[in-house]
Design a protein around this motif. Sequence first.
Motif, mmCIF file in Angstrom:
data_model
loop_
_atom_site.group_PDB
_atom_site.id
_atom_site.type_symbol
_atom_site.label_atom_id
_atom_site.label_comp_id
_atom_site.label_asym_id
_atom_site.label_seq_id
_atom_site.Cartn_x
_atom_site.Cartn_y
_atom_site.Cartn_z
ATOM 1 N N ASP A 1 54.063 37.253 41.589
ATOM 2 C CA ASP A 1 54.197 37.580 43.000
ATOM 3 C C ASP A 1 52.838 37.534 43.694
ATOM 4 O O ASP A 1 51.824 37.951 43.134
ATOM 5 C CB ASP A 1 54.817 38.972 43.149
ATOM 6 N N CYS B 1 42.831 40.717 46.695
ATOM 7 C CA CYS B 1 42.536 40.529 48.118
ATOM 8 C C CYS B 1 41.121 39.947 48.263
ATOM 9 O O CYS B 1 40.186 40.412 47.614
ATOM 10 C CB CYS B 1 42.640 41.859 48.853
ATOM 11 N N SER C 1 51.642 39.312 45.905
ATOM 12 C CA SER C 1 51.034 40.627 46.141
ATOM 13 C C SER C 1 50.122 41.061 44.996
ATOM 14 O O SER C 1 49.278 41.943 45.160
ATOM 15 C CB SER C 1 52.119 41.678 46.355
#
Length: 390
Positions: A127, A133, A129
């Motif tokens: 995924d 980041c 997510s």
Amino acid sequence: MKFSINKDNLLKPLNIVLNLAVDAAAAKKNQIYNNILLDLTEEGLKFVATDGSSDIITFVSKEQIESIDEIGKVTLSAKDLKSICSQEFISRTNNNNSGTIELCYDEQISQMTVKKNRAIYTLKTLDASSFPCIPEIEPKISFKIKEGDLKDIIKTTKFSMSSEDVRKIFNAMLFDIRNNCLNVVSTDSHRLAYNKYELIDTEEDINDAMMIVGRKAITEMSSLLQNSSNLITINISEKSFSMINENYIYNSKIIDGSWPKYLGLLPNPNTYLGSFTIEKDILKNLINNVSFLSTENLNSWVTIVVDNNKITLKNSNSKHEYAEVTSNDVIYNGEHHEMTLNYKFLTDIINNVSSKELIVNIVKSSVEIELNDNEKDCGELKYIIMLIRL
């Protein structure tokens, strides 16, 4: 996510991000580092790779994508996707070897289906997510430089870095900006490379900006940079930097530490005992004629003697074997001088500079030698080698 794209338009960004995405050491820390993030929007397809300390972002515009049926994000193996793109389909009955690749992501089963000609592949995905980041860099200093010039600066400087010193700064390169000049320095404490480059494409004066870039980031920069006259932008923040051109954004952390005062190590011309000029290929040949006696990683030294337009190289080893070679292909009108140094340091310089000739300046203290690339156009290039006391 569902779209179709020509394989060449997919391969180009994959090749840009692949080095970071196949880092085995980074993958041991987190398996996600073997994956890349694909982010498909109506504007195009973004590729992101990271190893935890560096990341790279590249983009394919919507004009380069044949069709976009469904947008979305996913992470998958960059290596596997490139392997699929690189496969060729050979058939005696069907010569339709289309370059179009269809990709369809099924979020329910975490699987990417890739269709190419008559072949169908399914790849495991994670995924989006779960992908780290990527923070944006807020630059304090920015400057532009020709891409080919930066590539050459790195090439002619990086080999003086150490590879396994416990002091991190010696496994790195210093980028120091003073009075609109970029000073790039590397050292392993036995030798030093100094490259000074005038920044002529800056919109404002830049002074007192500094960053220390680790060996791994330097290697990645070297592979990304091309021999081009296009300008790239370097942004420097407190803890990281970015390198930006029309094809990618490369971000990396800066090493925290203080660099030795390197300017004080550069000899003053007034202290030279003498200088001689020699073609690098001749010097390399002389080194090869005597260096074979040295045991690997031991006794990697030669003695150089200069005297009245004559140069002699000597070498010996623990078995009491001896080699000596003399040449008149040198310009030197000074007094007799004899110096011993690591010949591998000399060959590193010879193999990485474009100049046909080297100027060797003999320093008064007889503990260091400075080599100047006397044909360098964009700045000043110097090397210092510490002498060996036998």
